[in-house]
Design a protein around this motif. Sequence first.
Motif, PDB file in Angstrom:
ATOM      1  N   MET A 177       0.841  -1.192   0.000  1.00 59.95           N
ATOM      2  CA  MET A 177       0.000   0.000   0.000  1.00 59.95           C
ATOM      3  C   MET A 177       0.875   1.241   0.000  1.00 59.95           C
ATOM      4  SD  MET A 177      -2.884  -0.974   2.819  1.00 59.95           S
ATOM      5  CE  MET A 177      -2.065  -2.315   3.704  1.00 59.95           C
ATOM      6  N   ILE A 178       0.477   2.237  -0.762  1.00 56.04           N
ATOM      7  CA  ILE A 178       1.116   3.546  -0.762  1.00 56.04           C
ATOM      8  C   ILE A 178       0.142   4.500  -0.082  1.00 56.04           C
ATOM      9  CG2 ILE A 178       2.176   5.358  -2.154  1.00 56.04           C
ATOM     10  CD1 ILE A 178       3.545   2.615  -2.391  1.00 56.04           C
ATOM     11  N   GLU A 179       0.620   5.210   0.944  1.00 49.58           N
ATOM     12  CA  GLU A 179      -0.252   6.052   1.756  1.00 49.58           C
ATOM     13  C   GLU A 179       0.195   7.517   1.680  1.00 49.58           C
ATOM     14  OE1 GLU A 179      -1.432   2.812   5.191  1.00 49.58           O
ATOM     15  OE2 GLU A 179       0.489   3.868   5.363  1.00 49.58           O
ATOM     16  N   PRO A 180      -0.239   8.240   0.646  1.00 47.19           N
ATOM     17  CA  PRO A 180       0.129   9.659   0.564  1.00 47.19           C
ATOM     18  C   PRO A 180      -0.674  10.494   1.555  1.00 47.19           C
ATOM     19  CG  PRO A 180      -0.562   8.742  -1.580  1.00 47.19           C
ATOM     20  CD  PRO A 180      -0.996   7.789  -0.522  1.00 47.19           C
ATOM     21  N   GLY A 181      -0.094  11.645   1.902  1.00 45.61           N
ATOM     22  CA  GLY A 181      -0.849  12.667   2.605  1.00 45.61           C
ATOM     23  C   GLY A 181      -1.513  13.558   1.574  1.00 45.61           C
ATOM     24  N   ILE A 229       6.360   4.581  -5.271  1.00 46.42           N
ATOM     25  CA  ILE A 229       5.843   3.391  -5.959  1.00 46.42           C
ATOM     26  C   ILE A 229       6.966   2.672  -6.686  1.00 46.42           C
ATOM     27  CG2 ILE A 229       4.318   2.606  -7.832  1.00 46.42           C
ATOM     28  CD1 ILE A 229       2.419   4.926  -7.010  1.00 46.42           C
ATOM     29  N   LEU A 230       7.821   3.412  -7.372  1.00 50.89           N
ATOM     30  CA  LEU A 230       8.945   2.791  -8.083  1.00 50.89           C
ATOM     31  C   LEU A 230       9.860   2.044  -7.119  1.00 50.89           C
ATOM     32  CD1 LEU A 230      10.571   2.386 -10.709  1.00 50.89           C
ATOM     33  CD2 LEU A 230      11.762   4.529 -10.165  1.00 50.89           C
ATOM     34  N   ARG A 231      10.147   2.649  -5.963  1.00 49.26           N
ATOM     35  CA  ARG A 231      11.012   1.979  -4.988  1.00 49.26           C
ATOM     36  C   ARG A 231      10.388   0.671  -4.514  1.00 49.26           C
ATOM     37  NH1 ARG A 231      11.871   7.305  -3.154  1.00 49.26           N
ATOM     38  NH2 ARG A 231      10.352   7.054  -1.455  1.00 49.26           N
ATOM     39  N   VAL A 232       9.100   0.686  -4.283  1.00 49.61           N
ATOM     40  CA  VAL A 232       8.413  -0.537  -3.854  1.00 49.61           C
ATOM     41  C   VAL A 232       8.491  -1.601  -4.943  1.00 49.61           C
ATOM     42  CG1 VAL A 232       6.140  -1.519  -3.345  1.00 49.61           C
ATOM     43  CG2 VAL A 232       6.861   0.585  -2.215  1.00 49.61           C
ATOM     44  N   SER A 235      12.492  -2.551  -5.585  1.00 48.90           N
ATOM     45  CA  SER A 235      13.345  -2.992  -4.484  1.00 48.90           C
ATOM     46  C   SER A 235      12.989  -4.376  -3.976  1.00 48.90           C
ATOM     47  CB  SER A 235      13.236  -2.007  -3.317  1.00 48.90           C
ATOM     48  OG  SER A 235      11.948  -2.089  -2.720  1.00 48.90           O
ATOM     49  N   ARG A 236      11.835  -4.869  -4.355  1.00 46.20           N
ATOM     50  CA  ARG A 236      11.318  -6.156  -3.882  1.00 46.20           C
ATOM     51  C   ARG A 236      11.154  -6.160  -2.360  1.00 46.20           C
ATOM     52  NH1 ARG A 236      10.271  -9.535  -7.410  1.00 46.20           N
ATOM     53  NH2 ARG A 236       9.922 -11.158  -5.842  1.00 46.20           N
ATOM     54  N   THR A 237      10.861  -4.984  -1.818  1.00 43.31           N
ATOM     55  CA  THR A 237      10.593  -4.891  -0.400  1.00 43.31           C
ATOM     56  C   THR A 237       9.306  -5.638  -0.046  1.00 43.31           C
ATOM     57  OG1 THR A 237      10.073  -3.384   1.423  1.00 43.31           O
ATOM     58  CG2 THR A 237       9.366  -2.701  -0.750  1.00 43.31           C
ATOM     59  N   GLY A 238       9.289  -6.171   1.163  1.00 40.09           N
ATOM     60  CA  GLY A 238       8.073  -6.816   1.643  1.00 40.09           C
ATOM     61  C   GLY A 238       7.256  -5.905   2.529  1.00 40.09           C
ATOM     62  N   LYS A 239       7.612  -4.621   2.581  1.00 43.91           N
ATOM     63  CA  LYS A 239       6.918  -3.664   3.442  1.00 43.91           C
ATOM     64  C   LYS A 239       5.495  -3.455   2.943  1.00 43.91           C
ATOM     65  CE  LYS A 239       7.919   0.617   5.931  1.00 43.91           C
ATOM     66  NZ  LYS A 239       6.874   1.565   5.625  1.00 43.91           N
ATOM     67  N   LEU A 240       4.539  -3.643   3.821  1.00 47.96           N
ATOM     68  CA  LEU A 240       3.127  -3.575   3.416  1.00 47.96           C
ATOM     69  C   LEU A 240       2.655  -2.145   3.279  1.00 47.96           C
ATOM     70  CD1 LEU A 240       0.468  -5.090   2.814  1.00 47.96           C
ATOM     71  CD2 LEU A 240       0.009  -5.036   5.292  1.00 47.96           C
ATOM     72  N   ARG A 241       2.880  -1.323   4.307  1.00 43.49           N
ATOM     73  CA  ARG A 241       2.400   0.067   4.293  1.00 43.49           C
ATOM     74  C   ARG A 241       3.569   1.018   4.059  1.00 43.49           C
ATOM     75  NH1 ARG A 241      -1.371  -2.367   7.812  1.00 43.49           N
ATOM     76  NH2 ARG A 241      -3.510  -1.776   7.243  1.00 43.49           N
ATOM     77  N   ASN A 242       3.389   1.924   3.100  1.00 40.15           N
ATOM     78  CA  ASN A 242       4.463   2.813   2.692  1.00 40.15           C
ATOM     79  C   ASN A 242       3.948   4.248   2.624  1.00 40.15           C
ATOM     80  OD1 ASN A 242       6.728   0.768   1.544  1.00 40.15           O
ATOM     81  ND2 ASN A 242       4.694  -0.002   1.046  1.00 40.15           N
TER      82      ASN A 242
END
Length: 291
Positions: A177-181, A229-232, A235-242
């Motif tokens: 998930m990408i969580e912008p302000g 979004i590109l980094r996610v 990077s193959r990160t497993g981080k759910l909330r970004n």
Amino acid sequence: MGVAVITGTSSGIGLATAATLARSGHLVFAGMRNLDRGDELRAIVSREELPVKLIRLDVDSDASVNEAFRQISTEVGEVDILVNNAGVPGTGPVELAPMEVFRQSMETNFFGAVRCIKAVVPSMRQRRTGCIVNVTSVAGQFGMAALGPYTSTKWALEGLSESLAQELRPFDVRVAMIEPGVVATPMTTKPKPSIPVDHPYYSSIRRLLAYFDASLEDPTSPLEVAETILRVVDSRTGKLRNPSGRDGAKMLLWRTTKTDEAWVDLAVASDADWSADVKRATGVVAKLPLS
């Protein structure tokens, strides 16, 4: 590099993400409801010779989603990356917002994402690879007065994303998930409505508009969210909330440092106390006539 499908690319975060992923070497299918609104993206693609193909994709329509993904499959094969970005605003106090506002917000922001997810998951699961990125919002983790319709859709999408991430983890398919302000997009920068002082929710709406106006004085560009979004994706990160943007993480921290009751009670704080709390937590100076 992979085949990426991005929804809602005629402007804002979607347009920026299409260009950013393409610049990084991904083949991008840029979905939009109305291809006549794609001139800005077409100009960028032509000028930079980017691997982007515009495709009609109305996330509100089963038929449109099915046809778009059929075309993509026929042309290039399987989808590696899905970015669910298409969204509409939904504002107003729960009491006063028309039911149609709730229905349309949920249709696009939630069911639209579900349609696209269901189109790509079978292949990703079978191939044991893929990345699904859902653009939610800080509003997916906390509610604010006069944002009930929009917040409801983002909470729903966050719950779906967390469930989906657990379902697909055994198949090595990533969900994020990408969580912008507050981001400077056509959705946030259009002229604000005038609120009469005798409106029953005048105070809440005035504060919401004041926060947006103040945040947009030093705005987060859609390109900043696109870079998240590109980094996610890469990077193959497993981080759910970004969290993303200048105030994304700060707004989330603002909420998590308060009890539920303290958060609700901000509604009855004086303008001076509310403004001070906003500045202390986020750095945003929301200007209000102090009561």
